[in-house]
Motif scaffolding. Structure first.
Motif, PDB file in Angstrom:
ATOM      1  N   LEU A   1     135.428 -21.410  46.926  1.00 49.97           N
ATOM      2  CA  LEU A   1     134.225 -20.679  46.524  1.00 49.97           C
ATOM      3  C   LEU A   1     133.849 -21.069  45.105  1.00 49.97           C
ATOM      4  CD1 LEU A   1     132.222 -18.342  47.339  1.00 49.97           C
ATOM      5  CD2 LEU A   1     133.767 -16.825  46.074  1.00 49.97           C
ATOM      6  N   ARG A   2     132.640 -21.541  44.910  1.00 47.20           N
ATOM      7  CA  ARG A   2     132.193 -21.953  43.589  1.00 47.20           C
ATOM      8  C   ARG A   2     132.081 -20.766  42.633  1.00 47.20           C
ATOM      9  NH1 ARG A   2     129.821 -25.666  47.041  1.00 47.20           N
ATOM     10  NH2 ARG A   2     129.746 -27.821  46.278  1.00 47.20           N
ATOM     11  N   TYR A   3     132.422 -21.004  41.385  1.00 43.14           N
ATOM     12  CA  TYR A   3     132.252 -19.986  40.341  1.00 43.14           C
ATOM     13  C   TYR A   3     130.807 -19.500  40.306  1.00 43.14           C
ATOM     14  CZ  TYR A   3     136.741 -20.568  37.844  1.00 43.14           C
ATOM     15  OH  TYR A   3     138.061 -20.562  37.483  1.00 43.14           O
ATOM     16  N   SER A   4     129.863 -20.418  40.530  1.00 43.47           N
ATOM     17  CA  SER A   4     128.455 -20.074  40.407  1.00 43.47           C
ATOM     18  C   SER A   4     128.018 -19.036  41.431  1.00 43.47           C
ATOM     19  CB  SER A   4     127.584 -21.331  40.532  1.00 43.47           C
ATOM     20  OG  SER A   4     127.827 -21.993  41.766  1.00 43.47           O
ATOM     21  N   PHE A   5     128.787 -18.856  42.494  1.00 41.79           N
ATOM     22  CA  PHE A   5     128.484 -17.788  43.449  1.00 41.79           C
ATOM     23  C   PHE A   5     128.791 -16.427  42.844  1.00 41.79           C
ATOM     24  CE2 PHE A   5     129.799 -14.817  46.778  1.00 41.79           C
ATOM     25  CZ  PHE A   5     128.724 -14.880  47.645  1.00 41.79           C
ATOM     26  N   VAL A   6     129.800 -16.381  41.986  1.00 35.29           N
ATOM     27  CA  VAL A   6     130.311 -15.117  41.451  1.00 35.29           C
ATOM     28  C   VAL A   6     129.669 -14.761  40.114  1.00 35.29           C
ATOM     29  CG1 VAL A   6     132.412 -13.887  40.736  1.00 35.29           C
ATOM     30  CG2 VAL A   6     132.497 -15.526  42.637  1.00 35.29           C
TER      31      VAL A   6
ATOM     32  N   ASP B   1     119.798 -15.572  33.160  1.00 33.80           N
ATOM     33  CA  ASP B   1     119.647 -16.169  34.488  1.00 33.80           C
ATOM     34  C   ASP B   1     119.498 -15.068  35.532  1.00 33.80           C
ATOM     35  OD1 ASP B   1     119.883 -18.697  33.477  1.00 33.80           O
ATOM     36  OD2 ASP B   1     122.012 -18.934  34.008  1.00 33.80           O
ATOM     37  N   PRO B   2     118.954 -15.382  36.705  1.00 34.25           N
ATOM     38  CA  PRO B   2     118.898 -14.389  37.793  1.00 34.25           C
ATOM     39  C   PRO B   2     120.310 -13.948  38.171  1.00 34.25           C
ATOM     40  CG  PRO B   2     117.524 -16.294  38.288  1.00 34.25           C
ATOM     41  CD  PRO B   2     118.345 -16.668  37.096  1.00 34.25           C
ATOM     42  N   PRO B   3     120.460 -12.767  38.782  1.00 36.32           N
ATOM     43  CA  PRO B   3     121.787 -12.321  39.227  1.00 36.32           C
ATOM     44  C   PRO B   3     122.415 -13.358  40.147  1.00 36.32           C
ATOM     45  CG  PRO B   3     120.206 -10.532  39.408  1.00 36.32           C
ATOM     46  CD  PRO B   3     119.421 -11.769  39.081  1.00 36.32           C
ATOM     47  N   PRO B   4     123.717 -13.560  40.076  1.00 37.09           N
ATOM     48  CA  PRO B   4     124.377 -14.535  40.939  1.00 37.09           C
ATOM     49  C   PRO B   4     124.361 -14.069  42.393  1.00 37.09           C
ATOM     50  CG  PRO B   4     126.000 -13.284  39.706  1.00 37.09           C
ATOM     51  CD  PRO B   4     124.674 -12.884  39.167  1.00 37.09           C
ATOM     52  N   PRO B   5     124.594 -14.983  43.336  1.00 33.83           N
ATOM     53  CA  PRO B   5     124.544 -14.621  44.761  1.00 33.83           C
ATOM     54  C   PRO B   5     125.434 -13.431  45.131  1.00 33.83           C
ATOM     55  CG  PRO B   5     124.565 -16.992  44.536  1.00 33.83           C
ATOM     56  CD  PRO B   5     124.761 -16.439  43.152  1.00 33.83           C
ATOM     57  N   LEU B   6     126.617 -13.325  44.533  1.00 30.26           N
ATOM     58  CA  LEU B   6     127.509 -12.201  44.838  1.00 30.26           C
ATOM     59  C   LEU B   6     126.805 -10.874  44.610  1.00 30.26           C
ATOM     60  CD1 LEU B   6     130.251 -10.815  45.352  1.00 30.26           C
ATOM     61  CD2 LEU B   6     130.811 -11.237  42.952  1.00 30.26           C
ATOM     62  N   ALA B   7     126.197 -10.694  43.447  1.00 26.24           N
ATOM     63  CA  ALA B   7     125.514  -9.438  43.130  1.00 26.24           C
ATOM     64  C   ALA B   7     124.317  -9.223  44.047  1.00 26.24           C
ATOM     65  CB  ALA B   7     125.071  -9.440  41.668  1.00 26.24           C
TER      66      ALA B   7
ATOM     67  N   SER C   1     124.861 -21.317  46.650  1.00 27.80           N
ATOM     68  CA  SER C   1     123.948 -20.943  45.575  1.00 27.80           C
ATOM     69  C   SER C   1     122.679 -20.285  46.108  1.00 27.80           C
ATOM     70  CB  SER C   1     123.562 -22.176  44.759  1.00 27.80           C
ATOM     71  OG  SER C   1     122.853 -23.100  45.576  1.00 27.80           O
ATOM     72  N   GLY C   2     122.409 -20.418  47.415  1.00 25.62           N
ATOM     73  CA  GLY C   2     121.201 -19.842  47.990  1.00 25.62           C
ATOM     74  C   GLY C   2     119.972 -20.703  47.787  1.00 25.62           C
ATOM     75  N   THR C   3     120.173 -21.979  47.493  1.00 28.77           N
ATOM     76  CA  THR C   3     119.039 -22.888  47.285  1.00 28.77           C
ATOM     77  C   THR C   3     118.525 -23.482  48.591  1.00 28.77           C
ATOM     78  OG1 THR C   3     120.557 -24.748  46.960  1.00 28.77           O
ATOM     79  CG2 THR C   3     119.850 -23.533  44.986  1.00 28.77           C
TER      80      THR C   3
ATOM     81  N   ARG D   1     133.021 -26.211  39.897  1.00 27.95           N
ATOM     82  CA  ARG D   1     134.259 -25.459  39.658  1.00 27.95           C
ATOM     83  C   ARG D   1     134.394 -24.389  40.747  1.00 27.95           C
ATOM     84  NH1 ARG D   1     133.991 -22.416  34.524  1.00 27.95           N
ATOM     85  NH2 ARG D   1     136.203 -22.030  34.844  1.00 27.95           N
ATOM     86  N   TYR D   2     135.606 -24.212  41.234  1.00 25.82           N
ATOM     87  CA  TYR D   2     135.752 -23.251  42.324  1.00 25.82           C
ATOM     88  C   TYR D   2     137.098 -22.531  42.255  1.00 25.82           C
ATOM     89  CZ  TYR D   2     138.602 -26.884  44.646  1.00 25.82           C
ATOM     90  OH  TYR D   2     139.564 -27.820  44.956  1.00 25.82           O
TER      91      TYR D   2
END
Length: 290
Positions: free
Chosen positions: A35-40, A47-53, A139-141, A166-167
Motif C-alpha cells: 500500500l502506497r504511503y500516498s494512499f494514507v 493538498d486534498p485529503p488523501p484517499p484513506l480519509a 491514488s484515485g486518478t 514508497r509503500y
C-alpha cells in the motif's frame, strides 16, 4: 427493573465464516499486501485529503469501502492488476458483514459503486458470472494499477519514483486472524497511519503524532484518531506509554503519549472487548397504597 450487570463485557471476535473466508482468500493474496504511503497521507497540508480519509467519510459505508479496497489490493499478487471475479456474498463474508447473502451483498455493491465512481476500481460486467473487479491505482486518478514495489524498481534511479512509490506492507494475518473484520474504520485507519509512521523500523520504535498532525497529514479527525488508537490498544496491536518531551531541560516537564506497534499480535486471533452495557432503570409504578 434493571438491565444486566453494567460491568459485564462481551468479546467481539471474527466469526468462523469470516476466518474461513480469509483462509480461502489467502490462496489468492500476497503474503504482505502493498500500500502506497500516498494512499494514507498527503505531502502538503493544503493538498486534498488523501484517499484513506475520503473513503472513510460516510459512516458505516465508509469502513466497508476501505476494508473492501484493502482486500482487493491484498489479492494483487502480480505486478499489474489482475481481475477479481468473486460474488458479492463472498466479499461480504470476508468482511464479516451481517446477512452476507442479502444485506451484506448489497453493502458490497454500494461500496463497489462508490469505488468505481471515484476511480479506484473498474467493474466489468460478465454474462452469467459475477462482475469482474479491476483495481486501479490507489491514488484515485484512474490510472492503471502497478504494484508499488515493481513501480519503485522500474523508477529506482529517479527521486520521483522513490518518493511516489514508497509503500507499507500489511501482513496477511491482518485478514486471516480477523483484525480487519473486528476493527472499525477508525481502527483500520490508525493502524495504517502507524504503519506509515513506523516505516521499516523495528517494533520497539516509539511512534507519535499530534492531533494537528493527524488532520494535517492524514486528514483524520480527532474523534477518528482517538477512537482508532483506543481500539488498537484494546485489541493488543498498540501499547501506549507516557513519555516526557524535554526530560533534560530546566523547565516544566511536558509529557505526551507515544505508541508501540506490536505486529506479533497478528499471530493471535483478534478479539476486542465491547463497551459496557448501559444500565436502564425503569421506575416502579406507584399504587394507591403508596
Amino acid at each position: 427493573m434493571q438491565a444486566e450487570n453494567p460491568t459485564a463485557q462481551t468479546k467481539r471476535s471474527p466469526s468462523n465464516g469470516a476466518l474461513q473466508a480469509a483462509e480461502n482468500a489467502a490462496r489468492y493474496g500476497r503474503n504482505k499486501a502493498q500500500l502506497r504511503y500516498s494512499f494514507v497521507q498527503r505531502s502538503h497540508s493544503d493538498d486534498p485529503p488523501p484517499p484513506l480519509a475520503r473513503m472513510l467519510r460516510g459512516g458505516r459505508g465508509g469502513q466497508v469501502r476501505l476494508k473492501l479496497f484493502l482486500s482487493y489490493l491484498w489479492m494483487q499478487r502480480e505486478d499489474t492488476a489482475q481481475g477479481l471475479t468473486f460474488a458479492n456474498r463472498a466479499w461480504a463474508t470476508l468482511l464479516d458483514l451481517r446477512d452476507p447473502a442479502t444485506a451484506g451483498a448489497r453493502r458490497i455493491g454500494d461500496a463497489q459503486a462508490w469505488l468505481e465512481e471515484n476511480q479506484f476500481i473498474e467493474i466489468v460486467s460478465q454474462m452469467g458470472r459475477p462482475n469482474q473487479v479491476l483495481v486501479l491505482d490507489e491514488s484515485g486518478t484512474g490510472h492503471a494499477y502497478v504494484a508499488p514495489g515493481a513501480a519503485a524498481r522500474k523508477e529506482a534511479k529517479t527521486v520521483f519514483g522513490a518518493i511516489v512509490h514508497r509503500y507499507v506492507q500489511i501482513p496477511r494475518a491482518f485478514w486471516t486472524s480477523g483484525y480487519l473484520t473486528v476493527l472499525s474504520g477508525a481502527g483500520v485507519a490508525m493502524f495504517l497511519a502507524l504503519l506509515c509512521e513506523r516505516g521499516p523500523a523495528s517494533s520497539d520504535e516509539a511512534l507519535w503524532f499530534s492531533p494537528k498532525d493527524a488532520e494535517r497529514r492524514f486528514g483524520l479527525s480527532e474523534d477518528t484518531r482517538s477512537k482508532g488508537l483506543r481500539e488498537l490498544a484494546e485489541i493488543g496491536l498498540v501499547r501506549t506509554k507516557r513519555r516526557p518531551i524535554n526530560p533534560t531541560d530546566f523547565e516544566v516537564v511536558h509529557v505526551r503519549n507515544v505508541h508501540y506497534l506490536d505486529l506479533d499480535r497478528l499471530n493471535e486471533t483478534a478479539g476486542i472487548k465491547a463497551a459496557p452495557r448501559r444500565v436502564v432503570r425503569v421506575p416502579k409504578k406507584r399504587t394507591a397504597a403508596d
